[in-house]
Design a protein around this motif. Structure first.
Motif, PDB file in Angstrom:
ATOM      1  N   GLY A 136       0.841  -1.196   0.000  1.00 51.58           N
ATOM      2  CA  GLY A 136       0.000   0.000   0.000  1.00 51.58           C
ATOM      3  C   GLY A 136       0.866   1.232   0.000  1.00 51.58           C
ATOM      4  N   GLY A 137       0.327   2.332   0.531  1.00 53.90           N
ATOM      5  CA  GLY A 137       1.038   3.599   0.575  1.00 53.90           C
ATOM      6  C   GLY A 137       0.068   4.754   0.568  1.00 53.90           C
ATOM      7  N   LEU A 138       0.618   5.970   0.431  1.00 55.39           N
ATOM      8  CA  LEU A 138      -0.224   7.152   0.235  1.00 55.39           C
ATOM      9  C   LEU A 138      -0.554   7.188  -1.250  1.00 55.39           C
ATOM     10  CD1 LEU A 138      -1.615   9.674   1.265  1.00 55.39           C
ATOM     11  CD2 LEU A 138       0.524  10.915   0.985  1.00 55.39           C
ATOM     12  N   LYS A 190      -2.022   7.563  11.148  1.00 56.60           N
ATOM     13  CA  LYS A 190      -3.234   7.689  11.963  1.00 56.60           C
ATOM     14  C   LYS A 190      -4.500   7.419  11.148  1.00 56.60           C
ATOM     15  CE  LYS A 190      -1.300  10.958  15.315  1.00 56.60           C
ATOM     16  NZ  LYS A 190      -1.425  12.301  15.932  1.00 56.60           N
ATOM     17  N   ASP A 191      -4.633   8.083  10.017  1.00 57.19           N
ATOM     18  CA  ASP A 191      -5.855   7.989   9.218  1.00 57.19           C
ATOM     19  C   ASP A 191      -5.577   7.153   7.977  1.00 57.19           C
ATOM     20  OD1 ASP A 191      -8.334   8.328   8.178  1.00 57.19           O
ATOM     21  OD2 ASP A 191      -8.041  10.407   7.525  1.00 57.19           O
ATOM     22  N   TYR A 192      -6.092   5.916   7.954  1.00 57.14           N
ATOM     23  CA  TYR A 192      -5.834   5.034   6.824  1.00 57.14           C
ATOM     24  C   TYR A 192      -6.975   4.028   6.656  1.00 57.14           C
ATOM     25  CZ  TYR A 192      -4.395   1.777  10.538  1.00 57.14           C
ATOM     26  OH  TYR A 192      -4.367   0.985  11.644  1.00 57.14           O
ATOM     27  N   GLU A 193      -6.972   3.344   5.504  1.00 49.40           N
ATOM     28  CA  GLU A 193      -7.952   2.298   5.217  1.00 49.40           C
ATOM     29  C   GLU A 193      -7.229   1.002   4.900  1.00 49.40           C
ATOM     30  OE1 GLU A 193     -10.721   5.531   2.866  1.00 49.40           O
ATOM     31  OE2 GLU A 193     -10.794   3.439   2.225  1.00 49.40           O
ATOM     32  N   ILE A 194      -7.840  -0.122   5.301  1.00 45.84           N
ATOM     33  CA  ILE A 194      -7.249  -1.433   5.052  1.00 45.84           C
ATOM     34  C   ILE A 194      -8.259  -2.293   4.297  1.00 45.84           C
ATOM     35  CG2 ILE A 194      -6.475  -3.576   6.123  1.00 45.84           C
ATOM     36  CD1 ILE A 194      -5.068  -2.080   8.204  1.00 45.84           C
ATOM     37  N   ILE A 195      -7.793  -2.945   3.236  1.00 43.54           N
ATOM     38  CA  ILE A 195      -8.647  -3.895   2.517  1.00 43.54           C
ATOM     39  C   ILE A 195      -8.260  -5.314   2.935  1.00 43.54           C
ATOM     40  CG2 ILE A 195      -8.873  -2.316   0.567  1.00 43.54           C
ATOM     41  CD1 ILE A 195      -6.990  -4.229  -0.987  1.00 43.54           C
ATOM     42  N   ASN A 196      -9.182  -6.238   2.715  1.00 42.02           N
ATOM     43  CA  ASN A 196      -8.983  -7.673   2.993  1.00 42.02           C
ATOM     44  C   ASN A 196      -8.802  -7.986   4.477  1.00 42.02           C
ATOM     45  OD1 ASN A 196      -9.051  -8.215   0.225  1.00 42.02           O
ATOM     46  ND2 ASN A 196      -6.844  -7.926   0.016  1.00 42.02           N
ATOM     47  N   GLU A 197      -9.204  -7.048   5.357  1.00 39.85           N
ATOM     48  CA  GLU A 197      -9.064  -7.313   6.788  1.00 39.85           C
ATOM     49  C   GLU A 197     -10.147  -8.299   7.234  1.00 39.85           C
ATOM     50  OE1 GLU A 197      -8.271  -4.832  10.912  1.00 39.85           O
ATOM     51  OE2 GLU A 197      -9.222  -3.840   9.206  1.00 39.85           O
ATOM     52  N   PRO A 198      -9.788  -9.388   7.924  1.00 37.74           N
ATOM     53  CA  PRO A 198     -10.792 -10.380   8.344  1.00 37.74           C
ATOM     54  C   PRO A 198     -11.672  -9.850   9.481  1.00 37.74           C
ATOM     55  CG  PRO A 198      -8.643 -10.917   9.265  1.00 37.74           C
ATOM     56  CD  PRO A 198      -8.413  -9.768   8.332  1.00 37.74           C
ATOM     57  N   HIS A 199     -12.890 -10.365   9.558  1.00 42.34           N
ATOM     58  CA  HIS A 199     -13.798  -9.991  10.645  1.00 42.34           C
ATOM     59  C   HIS A 199     -13.383 -10.724  11.917  1.00 42.34           C
ATOM     60  CE1 HIS A 199     -16.568  -7.758   8.152  1.00 42.34           C
ATOM     61  NE2 HIS A 199     -16.556  -8.743   7.271  1.00 42.34           N
ATOM     62  N   SER A 200     -12.975  -9.958  12.903  1.00 41.47           N
ATOM     63  CA  SER A 200     -12.530 -10.562  14.156  1.00 41.47           C
ATOM     64  C   SER A 200     -13.645 -10.525  15.193  1.00 41.47           C
ATOM     65  CB  SER A 200     -11.306  -9.800  14.680  1.00 41.47           C
ATOM     66  OG  SER A 200     -11.685  -8.475  14.987  1.00 41.47           O
ATOM     67  N   PHE A 201     -13.401 -11.196  16.282  1.00 43.23           N
ATOM     68  CA  PHE A 201     -14.369 -11.204  17.390  1.00 43.23           C
ATOM     69  C   PHE A 201     -14.613  -9.785  17.887  1.00 43.23           C
ATOM     70  CE2 PHE A 201     -16.539 -12.825  21.066  1.00 43.23           C
ATOM     71  CZ  PHE A 201     -16.229 -11.921  22.077  1.00 43.23           C
ATOM     72  N   ILE A 202     -13.520  -8.989  17.936  1.00 46.64           N
ATOM     73  CA  ILE A 202     -13.651  -7.620  18.436  1.00 46.64           C
ATOM     74  C   ILE A 202     -14.558  -6.807  17.530  1.00 46.64           C
ATOM     75  CG2 ILE A 202     -12.366  -5.482  18.868  1.00 46.64           C
ATOM     76  CD1 ILE A 202     -10.041  -7.167  19.811  1.00 46.64           C
ATOM     77  N   LYS A 203     -14.393  -6.976  16.222  1.00 52.58           N
ATOM     78  CA  LYS A 203     -15.242  -6.209  15.312  1.00 52.58           C
ATOM     79  C   LYS A 203     -16.695  -6.664  15.395  1.00 52.58           C
ATOM     80  CE  LYS A 203     -12.234  -4.264  11.889  1.00 52.58           C
ATOM     81  NZ  LYS A 203     -12.125  -3.905  10.475  1.00 52.58           N
ATOM     82  N   LYS A 204     -16.899  -7.968  15.589  1.00 52.01           N
ATOM     83  CA  LYS A 204     -18.262  -8.507  15.615  1.00 52.01           C
ATOM     84  C   LYS A 204     -19.005  -8.079  16.871  1.00 52.01           C
ATOM     85  CE  LYS A 204     -20.705 -12.856  14.802  1.00 52.01           C
ATOM     86  NZ  LYS A 204     -20.547 -14.311  14.563  1.00 52.01           N
ATOM     87  N   TYR A 205     -18.290  -8.025  17.988  1.00 49.80           N
ATOM     88  CA  TYR A 205     -18.927  -7.673  19.267  1.00 49.80           C
ATOM     89  C   TYR A 205     -18.285  -6.399  19.839  1.00 49.80           C
ATOM     90  CZ  TYR A 205     -20.491 -12.496  18.827  1.00 49.80           C
ATOM     91  OH  TYR A 205     -21.040 -13.658  18.368  1.00 49.80           O
ATOM     92  N   THR A 206     -18.189  -5.384  18.998  1.00 52.60           N
ATOM     93  CA  THR A 206     -17.489  -4.155  19.376  1.00 52.60           C
ATOM     94  C   THR A 206     -18.081  -3.529  20.635  1.00 52.60           C
ATOM     95  OG1 THR A 206     -16.938  -3.754  17.066  1.00 52.60           O
ATOM     96  CG2 THR A 206     -16.783  -1.879  18.579  1.00 52.60           C
ATOM     97  N   LYS A 207     -19.396  -3.403  20.708  1.00 52.97           N
ATOM     98  CA  LYS A 207     -20.038  -2.730  21.839  1.00 52.97           C
ATOM     99  C   LYS A 207     -19.775  -3.465  23.145  1.00 52.97           C
ATOM    100  CE  LYS A 207     -23.765  -0.508  19.222  1.00 52.97           C
ATOM    101  NZ  LYS A 207     -25.221  -0.367  19.058  1.00 52.97           N
TER     102      LYS A 207
END
Length: 729
Positions: free
Chosen positions: A262-264, A320-337
């Motif tokens: 990746g990169g800018l 600080k401010d970036y985007e990631i593709i192909n990131e897997p869905h983790s437990f933290i993302k699924k149950y963020t709240k």
């Protein structure tokens, strides 16, 4: 009356029912992801609007880009679009935009012209056509090379080698020009290898066994290799990814998901979104003059999770401010709240239990870290070779490093409490005081130069960089100054210039011989005439007087030739305003007869004959550049050993801020393969050449005089263009 009303009503409805015609001029071909993404974004914006008809023309210049092909495209489009009137033209990327600008009056006259994906856009270099300039706007494409260099060095702090892969397309060559200063800047931090002229198989072999711990690849562009083989964006990056085991960074978003970290990145989707929004405003009635050019390219930090994970690259601590593709869905993302709530409760409890203890420990750690940092900063500042000092807002020195104390031949303790008047001459101290006042008023920075005589009686050329520092409460604390000694660089360039002058001496001596030939023949004839009259007892006083007068004229002429030669060898030390006409007259005093006897037709054209044209710079060095360029043209013509008459044309023109000089000859074109290399040091095509001449010309015109020198083939002519300031500003 009722019939008239119906007719008017139908006519008005007919006018409003007319669809808006938009022409999208694409530089490349269908299937090229960058331009396809731009077009898709435009089509998506236009999709729900019924009265817009979009026509797309593909120029295919990524594969074919010759001037004859462009001429044929013009002829085709002229016939194809002869009976069509467009409400808007959109040009994607440089080739399409250059084409639209070049043929604007013939194909798109009075039509609003939007652009996107344009590298190195400079509005002041557009044709001075009011109709064109009032109908242009768009989105600039800027690749932030330096931020990507910093990103690579921050993500891989142990990196030693950086391989840059590029091609020699028009975009690739433009990127090379932007890369050169960045590579020079970072060459001391990392070993940089630039590759843009290698076939794909040798390239894959080269990158196969790289050390993953200390090496990275920056992929700029690779659509064609040195054999002329074309690749899609997907093919090129996947082949490099397959052959290499080190991180690959990219500059464009279409390389993502195929093997780059990746990169800018410059985003085609963002370019398409911005230009389509402009297009809709124009089609809805907004005057294009009211839509400013978007000069800041909408770039984004984008990364591929698979590649960053593969090389264990820690993005979050660098960007600080970036985007990631192909990131897997983790437990933290699924149950963020749930996770956030749990962590919050635990954190509050821990804070309540350990707050006092943590506070004490924190203070101790901060105090120790502060002490260590102060010691480290002192060692760091003393280790730097650049002289550094810092003073309060009253101008008194409150500290310096070891390099500055050695420069002024005082200990660091002796420096404290003194002012600039104690170290520098009055004029330099006064000038620096004015600079200090200015930057403290604006909280800005300043860079200036000065020539300093040290206590050891050495002359130093120094660049002074100043900045204001603030106290914790936001008030002005004083000024920090970092000095850069450029004495060696200046002396080296001056040495090269003098070497180039000496290299020209052979031609100069030959020119003087030509200049002296006629007066010597004339003197010889007069001496023989006087001798004959003397032997025949016919010598008169008037004959002697005429002989003396005529001889003095010839001798003064010969003396002036030597003076011109001596002035040529003498370097100019200060910038002055001087006359272009006088410079050319002095050059042709030396070379005029050689040019005449070489069967060369010389034309000198001024566009301001009624007024004197002046240049601000170094006069003798400027004449040296003229002599070099004119000598090159003359020698090239002489080498042809032909009885044909050749032309040497010099055009001199002036605008508000610049004077432009064109030196043209038809003695043979420069090979297009080397036209970009001729200004490099030690590059020469002559068996006995030094490679100094044109490099010296570039140093004088661009570095010393702040101008620009370029070379190009224009038809049968080789044209060297000099663009120079004609005022002190």
């Amino acid at each position: 009356m009722k019939k008239l009303f119906i007719i008017v009503f139908i006519f008005i409805n007919f006018l409003y029912a007319q669809s808006k015609e938009v022409l999208f001029l694409n530089s490349y071909h269908k299937g090229y992801k960058w331009s396809d993404d731009i077009i898709n974004e435009v089509e998506k914006k236009f999709k729900d609007i019924e009265d817009i008809e979009l026509t797309v023309l593909y120029m295919d210049t990524k594969r074919v880009g010759s001037s004859s092909y462009i001429d044929k495209l013009y002829a085709l489009y002229k016939e194809q679009l002869a009976n069509r009137k467009f409400d808007l033209v959109i040009a994607s990327d440089n080739n399409a935009f250059d084409f639209a600008v070049k043929y604007y009056q013939e194909l798109f006259k009075d039509t609003p012209l939007l652009f996107c994906g344009i590298n190195n856009f400079k509005k002041d270099e557009l044709p001075k056509d009011a109709n064109l300039l009032n109908n242009i706007s768009g989105v600039v494409e800027q690749v932030d090379l330096e931020k990507n260099f910093k990103l690579i060095l921050n993500l891989q702090p142990n990196i030693k080698n950086l391989i840059i892969i590029n091609d020699q397309s028009k975009t690739g060559l433009a990127m090379k020009k932007d890369l050169i200063p960045i590579m020079d800047k970072y060459s001391k931090k990392v070993n940089i290898e630039y590759i843009d002229n290698m076939d794909i198989e040798h390239l894959k072999t080269k990158i196969t066994n790289l050390n993953v711990k200390d090496t990275a690849i920056l992929l700029v562009l690779l659509f064609k290799d040195s054999t002329g083989k074309f690749f899609t964006y997907k093919q090129s990056v996947m082949q490099i990814r397959k052959a290499s085991n080190v991180p690959i960074y990219g500059l464009w978003d279409f390389y993502l998901d195929y093997g780059v970290v990746g990169g800018l990145m410059t985003s085609a989707i963002a370019q398409g979104d911005a230009v389509s929004n402009m297009a809709l405003r124009i089609l809805n009635g907004t005057d294009i003059k009211d839509i400013p050019i978007l000069e800041k390219s909408p770039n984004r930090y984008l990364f591929d999770y698979d590649e960053t994970n593969r090389f264990d690259l820690d993005i979050k601590n660098v960007v600080k401010d970036y985007e990631i593709i192909n990131e897997p869905h983790s437990f933290i993302k699924k149950y963020t709240k749930l996770v956030v709530l749990t962590i919050t409760i635990i954190t509050v409890l821990l804070i309540m239990v350990f707050s006092m203890r943590a506070n004490i420990q924190r203070r101790k750690i901060v105090e120790k870290a502060l002490q260590n940092r102060i010691k480290f900063d002192k060692v760091l500042v003393d280790t730097l070779p650049n002289p550094i000092y810092y003073k309060n807002k009253e101008g008194k020195f409150i500290g310096c490093n070891k390099a500055f104390s050695e420069l002024v031949n005082m200990s660091k303790s002796e420096v404290i409490g003194k002012t600039a008047k104690d170290f520098f001459p009055p004029d330099i101290a006064f000038k620096n005081a004015l600079i200090d006042e200015e930057i403290m008023a604006t909280l800005g920075t300043n860079t200036s130069e000065m020539t300093l005589h040290t206590p050891s009686n050495h002359m130093k050329h120094i660049i002074i960089n100043k900045a204001v520092y603030l106290n914790n409460d936001g008030s002005i604390g004083g000024i920090v100054c970092v000095m850069d000694d450029i004495t060696d660089r200046i002396q080296q360039k001056q040495f090269i210039i003098q070497q180039a002058k000496l290299a020209e001496m052979g031609d100069m001596v030959a020119a003087i011989a030509h200049q002296w030939n006629e007066p010597l023949v004339e003197l010889s004839a007069q001496v023989q005439d006087i001798q004959t009259s003397f032997l025949l007892n016919e010598l008169k006083d008037t004959q002697v007087e005429e002989f003396v007068n005529d001889s003095m004229i010839q001798l003064k002429y010969m003396s002036k030739t030597l003076t011109d030669f001596r002035n040529f060898l003498k370097p100019s030390t200060t910038k002055t305003l001087f006359s272009i006409t006088e410079s050319f007259n002095e050059i042709f005093e030396i070379l005029g007869k050689q040019i005449y006897y070489s069967n060369i037709n010389l034309q000198l054209n001024y566009d301001h004959e009624e007024s004197e044209l002046l240049i601000y710079g170094y006069e003798n060095e400027f004449k040296q550049v003229l002599l070099n360029l004119i000598n090159n043209a003359k020698n090239k013509i002489i080498e042809k050993n032909s009885e044909s008459k050749y032309n040497l044309i010099i055009n001199i023109s002036s605008c508000e801020n610049f004077t432009t000089i064109e030196i043209m000859d038809d003695g043979g074109n420069i090979d297009e393969k080397i036209v970009d290399k001729i200004f490099e040091p030690y590059f020469t095509t002559k068996s006995d050449g030094t490679g100094f001449g044109l490099y010296m010309a570039k140093v004088i015109i661009e570095d010393k005089m702040g101008g620009l020198i370029t070379a190009q083939n224009r038809g049968k002519y080789v044209v060297f263009t000099l663009k120079l300031h004609h005022n002190k500003g």
